[in-house]
Design a protein around this motif. Sequence first.
Motif, PDB file in Angstrom:
ATOM      1  N   PRO A   1     -10.141 -26.994  -2.446  1.00 25.88           N
ATOM      2  CA  PRO A   1     -11.179 -27.703  -3.207  1.00 25.88           C
ATOM      3  C   PRO A   1     -12.407 -26.807  -3.117  1.00 25.88           C
ATOM      4  N   VAL A   2     -12.614 -26.309  -2.156  1.00 29.89           N
ATOM      5  CA  VAL A   2     -13.808 -25.152  -2.035  1.00 29.89           C
ATOM      6  C   VAL A   2     -13.983 -24.230  -3.265  1.00 29.89           C
ATOM      7  N   GLU A   3     -12.565 -23.737  -3.428  1.00 27.11           N
ATOM      8  CA  GLU A   3     -12.542 -22.656  -4.504  1.00 27.11           C
ATOM      9  C   GLU A   3     -12.514 -23.464  -5.822  1.00 27.11           C
ATOM     10  N   GLY A   4     -12.281 -24.605  -5.803  1.00 21.58           N
ATOM     11  CA  GLY A   4     -12.123 -25.378  -6.858  1.00 21.58           C
ATOM     12  C   GLY A   4     -13.607 -25.792  -7.494  1.00 21.58           C
ATOM     13  N   MET A   5     -14.488 -25.687  -6.536  1.00 22.34           N
ATOM     14  CA  MET A   5     -15.825 -26.166  -6.881  1.00 22.34           C
ATOM     15  C   MET A   5     -16.548 -24.835  -7.640  1.00 22.34           C
ATOM     16  N   LYS A   6     -15.973 -23.932  -7.538  1.00 22.96           N
ATOM     17  CA  LYS A   6     -16.594 -22.533  -8.136  1.00 22.96           C
ATOM     18  C   LYS A   6     -16.828 -22.400  -9.632  1.00 22.96           C
ATOM     19  N   PRO A   7     -17.765 -21.998 -10.400  1.00 16.35           N
ATOM     20  CA  PRO A   7     -17.930 -22.098 -11.539  1.00 16.35           C
ATOM     21  C   PRO A   7     -16.892 -21.495 -12.389  1.00 16.35           C
ATOM     22  N   ASP A   8     -16.135 -20.490 -11.958  1.00 11.73           N
ATOM     23  CA  ASP A   8     -14.941 -19.555 -12.720  1.00 11.73           C
ATOM     24  C   ASP A   8     -13.566 -20.257 -12.250  1.00 11.73           C
ATOM     25  N   ALA A   9     -13.513 -21.356 -11.512  1.00 10.69           N
ATOM     26  CA  ALA A   9     -12.313 -21.853 -11.273  1.00 10.69           C
ATOM     27  C   ALA A   9     -11.732 -22.473 -12.448  1.00 10.69           C
TER      28      ALA A   9
ATOM     29  N   HIS B   1     -20.081 -40.156 -10.361  1.00 17.51           N
ATOM     30  CA  HIS B   1     -20.887 -39.278 -11.139  1.00 17.51           C
ATOM     31  C   HIS B   1     -19.958 -37.914 -11.201  1.00 17.51           C
ATOM     32  N   PRO B   2     -19.001 -37.833 -12.185  1.00 18.85           N
ATOM     33  CA  PRO B   2     -18.207 -36.851 -12.431  1.00 18.85           C
ATOM     34  C   PRO B   2     -19.329 -35.603 -12.858  1.00 18.85           C
ATOM     35  N   VAL B   3     -18.888 -34.267 -12.872  1.00 20.19           N
ATOM     36  CA  VAL B   3     -19.680 -33.200 -13.306  1.00 20.19           C
ATOM     37  C   VAL B   3     -18.902 -32.450 -14.482  1.00 20.19           C
ATOM     38  N   PRO B   4     -19.103 -32.735 -15.377  1.00 20.85           N
ATOM     39  CA  PRO B   4     -18.398 -32.259 -16.588  1.00 20.85           C
ATOM     40  C   PRO B   4     -18.526 -30.581 -16.764  1.00 20.85           C
ATOM     41  N   GLY B   5     -17.388 -30.051 -17.048  1.00 20.98           N
ATOM     42  CA  GLY B   5     -17.349 -28.763 -17.138  1.00 20.98           C
ATOM     43  C   GLY B   5     -16.856 -28.072 -15.744  1.00 20.98           C
ATOM     44  N   THR B   6     -16.632 -28.984 -14.731  1.00 19.44           N
ATOM     45  CA  THR B   6     -16.094 -28.395 -13.596  1.00 19.44           C
ATOM     46  C   THR B   6     -14.953 -29.452 -12.912  1.00 19.44           C
ATOM     47  N   ASN B   7     -14.618 -29.136 -11.649  1.00 14.64           N
ATOM     48  CA  ASN B   7     -13.338 -29.814 -11.208  1.00 14.64           C
ATOM     49  C   ASN B   7     -14.104 -30.945 -10.325  1.00 14.64           C
ATOM     50  N   ILE B   8     -15.551 -31.197 -10.250  1.00 16.97           N
ATOM     51  CA  ILE B   8     -16.221 -32.186  -9.390  1.00 16.97           C
ATOM     52  C   ILE B   8     -15.909 -33.417 -10.368  1.00 16.97           C
TER      53      ILE B   8
ATOM     54  N   VAL C   1      -1.283 -39.786  -1.333  1.00 16.07           N
ATOM     55  CA  VAL C   1      -1.456 -38.987  -0.113  1.00 16.07           C
ATOM     56  C   VAL C   1      -2.892 -39.138   0.397  1.00 16.07           C
ATOM     57  N   ARG C   2      -3.026 -38.963   1.712  1.00 16.91           N
ATOM     58  CA  ARG C   2      -4.265 -39.146   2.118  1.00 16.91           C
ATOM     59  C   ARG C   2      -5.025 -37.795   1.669  1.00 16.91           C
ATOM     60  N   GLN C   3      -6.034 -37.626   1.270  1.00 12.37           N
ATOM     61  CA  GLN C   3      -6.925 -36.529   0.875  1.00 12.37           C
ATOM     62  C   GLN C   3      -7.041 -35.426   1.872  1.00 12.37           C
ATOM     63  N   GLY C   4      -7.205 -34.253   1.730  1.00 14.42           N
ATOM     64  CA  GLY C   4      -7.666 -33.401   2.499  1.00 14.42           C
ATOM     65  C   GLY C   4      -9.184 -33.129   2.463  1.00 14.42           C
ATOM     66  N   VAL C   5      -9.924 -32.657   3.414  1.00  8.92           N
ATOM     67  CA  VAL C   5     -11.297 -32.484   3.301  1.00  8.92           C
ATOM     68  C   VAL C   5     -11.761 -31.328   4.090  1.00  8.92           C
ATOM     69  N   TYR C   6     -12.792 -30.478   3.643  1.00  8.83           N
ATOM     70  CA  TYR C   6     -13.353 -29.670   4.365  1.00  8.83           C
ATOM     71  C   TYR C   6     -14.831 -30.420   5.196  1.00  8.83           C
TER      72      TYR C   6
ATOM     73  N   VAL D   1     -16.009 -31.778   1.542  1.00  8.93           N
ATOM     74  CA  VAL D   1     -15.566 -31.338   0.053  1.00  8.93           C
ATOM     75  C   VAL D   1     -14.053 -31.844   0.057  1.00  8.93           C
ATOM     76  N   TRP D   2     -13.806 -32.872  -0.499  1.00  3.87           N
ATOM     77  CA  TRP D   2     -12.599 -33.418  -0.563  1.00  3.87           C
ATOM     78  C   TRP D   2     -11.516 -32.859  -1.786  1.00  3.87           C
ATOM     79  N   ASP D   3     -10.281 -32.897  -1.287  1.00  5.70           N
ATOM     80  CA  ASP D   3      -9.166 -32.214  -2.109  1.00  5.70           C
ATOM     81  C   ASP D   3      -8.564 -33.580  -2.566  1.00  5.70           C
ATOM     82  N   GLY D   4      -9.063 -33.935  -3.747  1.00 10.17           N
ATOM     83  CA  GLY D   4      -8.583 -35.178  -4.306  1.00 10.17           C
ATOM     84  C   GLY D   4      -7.290 -35.224  -5.042  1.00 10.17           C
ATOM     85  N   GLY D   5      -6.794 -33.948  -5.431  1.00 12.41           N
ATOM     86  CA  GLY D   5      -5.405 -33.872  -6.117  1.00 12.41           C
ATOM     87  C   GLY D   5      -5.780 -33.874  -7.604  1.00 12.41           C
ATOM     88  N   ALA D   6      -4.655 -33.884  -8.261  1.00 13.29           N
ATOM     89  CA  ALA D   6      -4.522 -33.959  -9.535  1.00 13.29           C
ATOM     90  C   ALA D   6      -5.257 -34.812 -10.472  1.00 13.29           C
ATOM     91  N   TYR D   7      -5.198 -36.060  -9.956  1.00 12.52           N
ATOM     92  CA  TYR D   7      -5.985 -37.231 -10.587  1.00 12.52           C
ATOM     93  C   TYR D   7      -6.942 -38.133  -9.522  1.00 12.52           C
TER      94      TYR D   7
END
Length: 773
Positions: free
Chosen positions: A127-135, A152-159, A287-292, A314-320
């Motif tokens: 998820p930390v990598e997934g937050m980056k602009p080029d992910a 509050h989703p952030v369009p154009g990102t994985n957040i 599943v229970r989410q992972g988190v940093y 920073v939570w690993d929310g999974g695919a949905y």
Amino acid sequence: MRTVGTTIDRVDGVKKVTGQAKYVDDIRMSRMLYAQVKRSPYAHAKILSIDTSEAEKLPGVKSVITGDYYKKRGGLYLEDKNFLAVGTAKYRGEAVAAVAAETLDIAKAAVELIKVEYEELPAVTNPVEGMKPDAPLIHPDLGTYKVAPIFHPVPGTNISHHYKLRKGDVDKGFAEADYVAEHIFYIPHVQHVPIEPHVAVAQYEADGKLTVWASCQSPFAVRQALATSFDIPLNKVRVISPYVGGGFGSKAGTTLEGIVIPLSMLNCGRPVKMTYTREEEFEDAYVRQGVYATLKTGVRKSDGKILAQKIEYVWDGGAYTEYGVNIVKAAGIACPGPYDIDNIWCDSYCVYTNHPVGGPYRGFGMCEIHFAIEQNLDMIAHEIGMSEVDIRRVNGLRAGGATATGQILEDCGYQDCLETVVKELEYDKPCEQVAPNLIRAKGIAGGWKSPSQPTDVASAAIIRMNEDGTFMLMTSGQDIGQGSDTVLTQIAAEVLDIDPSKITIRTGDTDHTPYEWQTVASRTTYCAGNAVKLAAEDAKNEILELAQIKFGCSKRDLELKDGYVVHKIHKDKKVPLSTFALGLTLPDASGIHGPLIGKGSFVVPNNVGYDQETGQSPKPVAFWTVGVNGAEVEVNTDTGEIRVLKMISCFDPGKVINPALYEAQVEGAMVQALGTAIFEELMLKDGRILNRNFVDYKIPTADDMPELTVRVAEHEEPTGPYGARGIGEPVMVPGAPAIANAVANAIGCRFFRMPIRADDVLKALKEKKAQEA
């Protein structure tokens, strides 16, 4: 007759231990069809084509569908989920096609005949990598998704959600601190592993009525989600949830229901059934989410007072993340743990990854963040030369203290719980080397949790009297093993002053039992309990209204006593409650009132939504349940094995309704926490689960059971039924960090991720020895 505060047998106990309780998988219906699905072998892939022609030709196959059959997205808080993949498969195991057939074997054979062509895409597995602009973007259309206004989703990102909390002046707090520490922790995914896997049956009838039998915790929430997803009016959707074989949050939302429903629509009148295998349960249920977790803490050395804290989750929310966004919000509201800190800055992010879908799990994010919070606290205490008990005495919440959101807690038992655990665990006794290779040590941890629910969610209950003076109680708070059927029965029996055996409870049928938001958030005793109490009081008032006519006196002179209406002064004047079951017959043979029914509706009083920029609110949640756990461990320095010898829990439940059920809840929570601390991890590699069975995924067994001690510090919740507040989830929260702190005290090594396995211990000891050389 006193029932609240006493132990009575579980009202569902006999049926469960004799096997007479019927679960969804026990359902057998005429002309039933069986569903199976084709799943993606990739973590992230574009679906180029799906060829179902050979499957459709197989004798006994009735229907085959893909995601193109029904493209509308659904979701409880964020509508981002398709029940069958559309366009891309977003995690390994995601359903891309489904079959309904006359037998299970035919359905399985048909799935094998479906041919899918994919183009593998880059996957996000951190998820930390997934937050980056080029992910790589997992949901490019995130900005178009329908979402509840508090997320509050952030369009154009994985957040998919960013929760912010700002309290006080963090910069000023850090400037005033004379010691600042920053620590980073990682908590991996775990699975719920309920004894009963997910199962659902759907039947669509010619008049447009859809009935779904589902192993679910929240029939009304499931009904709402399914009605929205399939554009069916609520009066045409019936969800029935019979006995549920455990949930721990995994059955709070929708999973396979959305697969069997379209198949049932294509086979009008024929029920369609699907049951997850254990492997599917691991991969395709929540599943229970992972988190940093990153915690920067500023402290005053002289007394250990925390002056400022800056937190990032920073939570690993999974695919949905249609449900997961709420966990991220809950973590933000509770970000510092049960500590009174003036200056707090928290950012809690929900991030899409190409991992299994993250969702609610017992503790709803609290177990994860407290693994970081409570170890961080111990580390700071040791680094400034203070005891881990004293730093909690200084910073732990007291009555009149303020939470991170600014809510003032008028009643708070944290300090009482801390002192109780310290005494019971004999915490002042130091580490003990019981053999050359065996070290024993103790650890403590605090914890808290509130119900993470909208401010206006409601509960309702109906109670009606039978002709013989017994009662039927109807509610939709689901008993998923926690004992709520028994507790709600006790509350009604207390009001009516009758033996609980005279009440039969019915739950979980959206056509016949009244509304309940969800059985989540440790809210059933509190919310459904209040509704039941109000319904019983309504029935009691109706009885007394009729009785005053019967007795010829004011109802203030009458009371309910052990199944009778009794005159308070002239005790010999009494009539059985059954006298009023159908109203009252007057001397002239006329009747009044009719059948006696009580109803109750409850909504949390005085809750206020939080400010979206600061997270501040005087009362964003109904209550906070606080407490402390302690653990004693024995570490084998030759093998790295950790044995948990003792666990002690003391929480403030407000008021214990049923002591035996409370003790069972707490003991189960401690053992479940033990599992996550030293055994459990969903091992993922490139989006693939490596341990999706009980051979490879370890949970505690009877051999791992420690000595368990349960204590309480009751400070009654003013708005709770008889002073009760929820406890099912909070009591698990401090278990894992208490064990982690004990291990650290034993060997002098700190572990920044769970679980702590034997290999981790040996590696840490080796590194420690090298540093000391």
